[in-house]
Scaffold this motif. Structure first.
Motif, PDB file in Angstrom:
ATOM      1  N   SER A 302       0.843  -1.196   0.000  1.00  0.00           N
ATOM      2  CA  SER A 302       0.000   0.000   0.000  1.00  0.00           C
ATOM      3  C   SER A 302       0.882   1.251   0.000  1.00  0.00           C
ATOM      4  N   ALA A 303       0.301   2.395  -0.329  1.00  0.00           N
ATOM      5  CA  ALA A 303       1.045   3.652  -0.346  1.00  0.00           C
ATOM      6  C   ALA A 303       1.533   4.008   1.062  1.00  0.00           C
ATOM      7  N   SER A 304       2.700   4.651   1.136  1.00  0.00           N
ATOM      8  CA  SER A 304       3.263   5.108   2.418  1.00  0.00           C
ATOM      9  C   SER A 304       3.678   6.561   2.234  1.00  0.00           C
ATOM     10  N   ARG A 305       2.719   7.439   2.389  1.00  0.00           N
ATOM     11  CA  ARG A 305       2.970   8.847   2.055  1.00  0.00           C
ATOM     12  C   ARG A 305       3.960   9.533   3.000  1.00  0.00           C
ATOM     13  N   GLU A 306       4.305   8.858   4.116  1.00  0.00           N
ATOM     14  CA  GLU A 306       5.273   9.460   5.026  1.00  0.00           C
ATOM     15  C   GLU A 306       6.714   9.233   4.573  1.00  0.00           C
ATOM     16  N   LEU A 307       6.935   8.400   3.569  1.00  0.00           N
ATOM     17  CA  LEU A 307       8.299   8.164   3.083  1.00  0.00           C
ATOM     18  C   LEU A 307       8.913   9.463   2.577  1.00  0.00           C
ATOM     19  N   ASP A 308      10.149   9.753   3.016  1.00  0.00           N
ATOM     20  CA  ASP A 308      10.810  10.980   2.583  1.00  0.00           C
ATOM     21  C   ASP A 308      12.324  10.780   2.596  1.00  0.00           C
ATOM     22  N   GLN A 309      13.063  11.871   2.497  1.00  0.00           N
ATOM     23  CA  GLN A 309      14.514  11.807   2.413  1.00  0.00           C
ATOM     24  C   GLN A 309      15.142  11.174   3.646  1.00  0.00           C
ATOM     25  N   ARG A 310      14.527  11.328   4.821  1.00  0.00           N
ATOM     26  CA  ARG A 310      15.080  10.712   6.035  1.00  0.00           C
ATOM     27  C   ARG A 310      15.114   9.190   5.902  1.00  0.00           C
ATOM     28  N   HIS A 311      14.029   8.625   5.353  1.00  0.00           N
ATOM     29  CA  HIS A 311      13.988   7.178   5.157  1.00  0.00           C
ATOM     30  C   HIS A 311      15.004   6.750   4.098  1.00  0.00           C
ATOM     31  N   TYR A 312      15.127   7.555   3.060  1.00  0.00           N
ATOM     32  CA  TYR A 312      16.062   7.217   1.983  1.00  0.00           C
ATOM     33  C   TYR A 312      17.505   7.255   2.494  1.00  0.00           C
ATOM     34  N   THR A 313      17.827   8.195   3.354  1.00  0.00           N
ATOM     35  CA  THR A 313      19.176   8.273   3.924  1.00  0.00           C
ATOM     36  C   THR A 313      19.500   7.010   4.704  1.00  0.00           C
ATOM     37  N   ARG A 314      18.533   6.496   5.457  1.00  0.00           N
ATOM     38  CA  ARG A 314      18.758   5.247   6.203  1.00  0.00           C
ATOM     39  C   ARG A 314      18.944   4.073   5.245  1.00  0.00           C
ATOM     40  N   LEU A 315      18.215   4.076   4.128  1.00  0.00           N
ATOM     41  CA  LEU A 315      18.397   3.025   3.129  1.00  0.00           C
ATOM     42  C   LEU A 315      19.801   3.101   2.526  1.00  0.00           C
ATOM     43  N   GLN A 316      20.280   4.310   2.258  1.00  0.00           N
ATOM     44  CA  GLN A 316      21.631   4.476   1.712  1.00  0.00           C
ATOM     45  C   GLN A 316      22.694   3.974   2.685  1.00  0.00           C
ATOM     46  N   LEU A 317      22.520   4.237   3.971  1.00  0.00           N
ATOM     47  CA  LEU A 317      23.461   3.748   4.972  1.00  0.00           C
ATOM     48  C   LEU A 317      23.526   2.225   4.958  1.00  0.00           C
ATOM     49  N   SER A 318      22.386   1.580   4.801  1.00  0.00           N
ATOM     50  CA  SER A 318      22.349   0.124   4.747  1.00  0.00           C
ATOM     51  C   SER A 318      23.012  -0.395   3.479  1.00  0.00           C
ATOM     52  N   ALA A 319      22.856   0.331   2.373  1.00  0.00           N
ATOM     53  CA  ALA A 319      23.524  -0.053   1.125  1.00  0.00           C
ATOM     54  C   ALA A 319      25.042  -0.010   1.299  1.00  0.00           C
ATOM     55  N   ARG A 320      25.531   0.982   2.044  1.00  0.00           N
ATOM     56  CA  ARG A 320      26.968   1.072   2.287  1.00  0.00           C
ATOM     57  C   ARG A 320      27.444  -0.069   3.188  1.00  0.00           C
ATOM     58  N   GLN A 321      26.599  -0.499   4.131  1.00  0.00           N
ATOM     59  CA  GLN A 321      26.960  -1.654   4.960  1.00  0.00           C
ATOM     60  C   GLN A 321      27.106  -2.908   4.110  1.00  0.00           C
ATOM     61  N   ILE A 322      26.165  -3.101   3.190  1.00  0.00           N
ATOM     62  CA  ILE A 322      26.231  -4.264   2.307  1.00  0.00           C
ATOM     63  C   ILE A 322      27.474  -4.187   1.439  1.00  0.00           C
ATOM     64  N   ALA A 323      27.781  -2.998   0.914  1.00  0.00           N
ATOM     65  CA  ALA A 323      28.969  -2.828   0.070  1.00  0.00           C
ATOM     66  C   ALA A 323      30.235  -3.185   0.834  1.00  0.00           C
ATOM     67  N   ARG A 324      30.288  -2.779   2.112  1.00  0.00           N
ATOM     68  CA  ARG A 324      31.476  -3.084   2.909  1.00  0.00           C
ATOM     69  C   ARG A 324      31.650  -4.595   3.061  1.00  0.00           C
ATOM     70  N   LEU A 325      30.560  -5.300   3.319  1.00  0.00           N
ATOM     71  CA  LEU A 325      30.636  -6.759   3.422  1.00  0.00           C
ATOM     72  C   LEU A 325      31.151  -7.374   2.127  1.00  0.00           C
ATOM     73  N   ILE A 326      30.644  -6.897   1.003  1.00  0.00           N
ATOM     74  CA  ILE A 326      31.028  -7.450  -0.291  1.00  0.00           C
ATOM     75  C   ILE A 326      32.480  -7.115  -0.593  1.00  0.00           C
ATOM     76  N   ASN A 327      32.913  -5.899  -0.264  1.00  0.00           N
ATOM     77  CA  ASN A 327      34.311  -5.522  -0.477  1.00  0.00           C
ATOM     78  C   ASN A 327      35.244  -6.454   0.278  1.00  0.00           C
ATOM     79  N   GLU A 328      34.859  -6.830   1.505  1.00  0.00           N
ATOM     80  CA  GLU A 328      35.716  -7.669   2.339  1.00  0.00           C
ATOM     81  C   GLU A 328      35.819  -9.095   1.816  1.00  0.00           C
ATOM     82  N   THR A 329      34.762  -9.589   1.174  1.00  0.00           N
ATOM     83  CA  THR A 329      34.793 -10.960   0.667  1.00  0.00           C
ATOM     84  C   THR A 329      35.374 -11.050  -0.727  1.00  0.00           C
ATOM     85  N   GLY A 330      35.470  -9.896  -1.422  1.00  0.00           N
ATOM     86  CA  GLY A 330      35.994  -9.908  -2.785  1.00  0.00           C
ATOM     87  C   GLY A 330      34.982 -10.331  -3.823  1.00  0.00           C
TER      88      GLY A 330
END
Length: 335
Positions: A302-330
């Motif tokens: 369903s729609a989530s009209r409260e989604l905004d840049q604050r939520h997106y920033t947290r998603l970006q932080l999680s993407a960087r965590q995943i990238a760090r894991l992948i960088n470490e494993t090669g």
């Protein structure tokens, strides 16, 4: 008796406690080792472990002499190994123990080039297996042993190296086996770690499903996913790129934050989707080498009209965590 050679140790994250930690290790060797901090231009003596103090860029500036690197130089174990290889040539022994990242791998390659000896702690017992794992995969390591076997191995290497020539050939098969097992274990561990992050993101952002997509030819494939409502599974699903919201976000044709996907159809070309999507966010997972691994995405039915840049920033932080894991494993396979 004292250990017949000086030992130099470079440790991470043990400021103020390095000596106590090293002294507590039981090496199971008949030789004594006294642990002290290394000092600029100090002559290294047999029977001592010289710990590089935090923040001091000490490397070998001569045989049995540590000195400060030139101004502006960084201090790391790869530089230490390379300087030891320069001065000791085939007489150097490099050992990589538990730790995060790839530190030590390049340094062991420097030791390999001068026919020195390369040893790692077995990643199967290491608290942080990344460093010995990457060393095993990235270099021709000769010995991978448990910590309680390390003292006996080093004692044999320095007191009777001729007897170890045959042993080196014998352990190559075991080292090769460990490399294969480590690669398999690392892949499983990476998958579990990514799935753990996805669950945290889903709960933190209050979304129905969080997932990672990767390219497979002309399709987009869901490589990792949390379960959806009613245990709906997205992992392994694929669909053409032209039907992919994450691809359109990556191309810049759709915004990264879509609180109401249906309302967005009034102003944007939103493709017909294989699942019901009311709200959506996506961000790329960039690796340290600049390659794109995939996209981290999340959706609500369903729609989530409260989604905004604050939520997106947290998603970006999680993407960087995943990238760090992948960088470490090669594992850089992705888009």
């Amino acid at each position: 008796p004292s250990f017949p050679l000086p030992v130099v140790a470079y440790l991470h994250g043990l400021e103020g406690g390095s000596i106590a930690r090293l002294t507590a290790i039981r090496w199971r060797s008949r030789f004594r080792l006294e642990v002290i901090y290394a000092r600029h231009r100090e002559i290294l003596l047999p029977g001592f472990v010289y710990v590089i103090p935090a923040g001091e860029p000490l490397t070998f500036v001569g045989a049995d002499i540590l000195g400060l690197a030139p101004p502006g130089a960084t201090s790391n174990v790869d530089h230490l190994f390379a300087s030891a290889a320069h001065w000791y040539r085939s007489g150097v022994i490099g050992v990589v123990l538990s730790g995060l990242g790839t530190d030590g791998t390049k340094g062991l390659l420097s030791i390999t080039q001068v026919d020195g000896i390369r040893v790692v702690q077995s990643p199967f017992e290491a608290t942080f297996p990344s460093m010995p794992t990457n060393a095993l995969i990235g270099d021709d390591v000769q010995y991978a042993v448990m910590l309680d076997q390390m003292g006996e191995l080093l004692e044999a290497l320095v007191t009777n190296p001729e007897s170890m020539a045959v042993a080196t050939a014998e352990v190559q098969a075991e080292v090769t086996r460990q490399v294969l097992l480590v690669a398999q274990t690392l892949t499983k561990s990476l998958d579990r770690s990514i799935e753990d992050i996805l669950r945290v993101v889903r709960d933190d952002l209050a979304m129905d499903i969080t997932f990672v997509t990767k390219h497979a030819g002309d399709d987009v494939v869901v490589s990792h996913s949390t379960p959806g409502p009613s245990d709906m599974r997205m992992q392994g699903r694929s669909h053409p790129k032209h039907q992919s919201l994450c691809q359109r976000v990556l191309d810049g044709r759709l915004p990264a934050v879509m609180p109401d996907v249906e309302a967005l159809r009034l102003t944007h070309d939103v493709p017909e989707l294989p699942v019901v999507v009311g709200a959506y966010m996506a961000t790329p997972v960039w690796l340290s080498n600049g390659a794109l691994y995939g996209m981290l995405c999340c959706l609500n039915a369903s729609a989530s009209r409260e989604l905004d840049q604050r939520h997106y920033t947290r998603l970006q932080l999680s993407a960087r965590q995943i990238a760090r894991l992948i960088n470490e494993t090669g594992d850089s396979s992705g888009f």
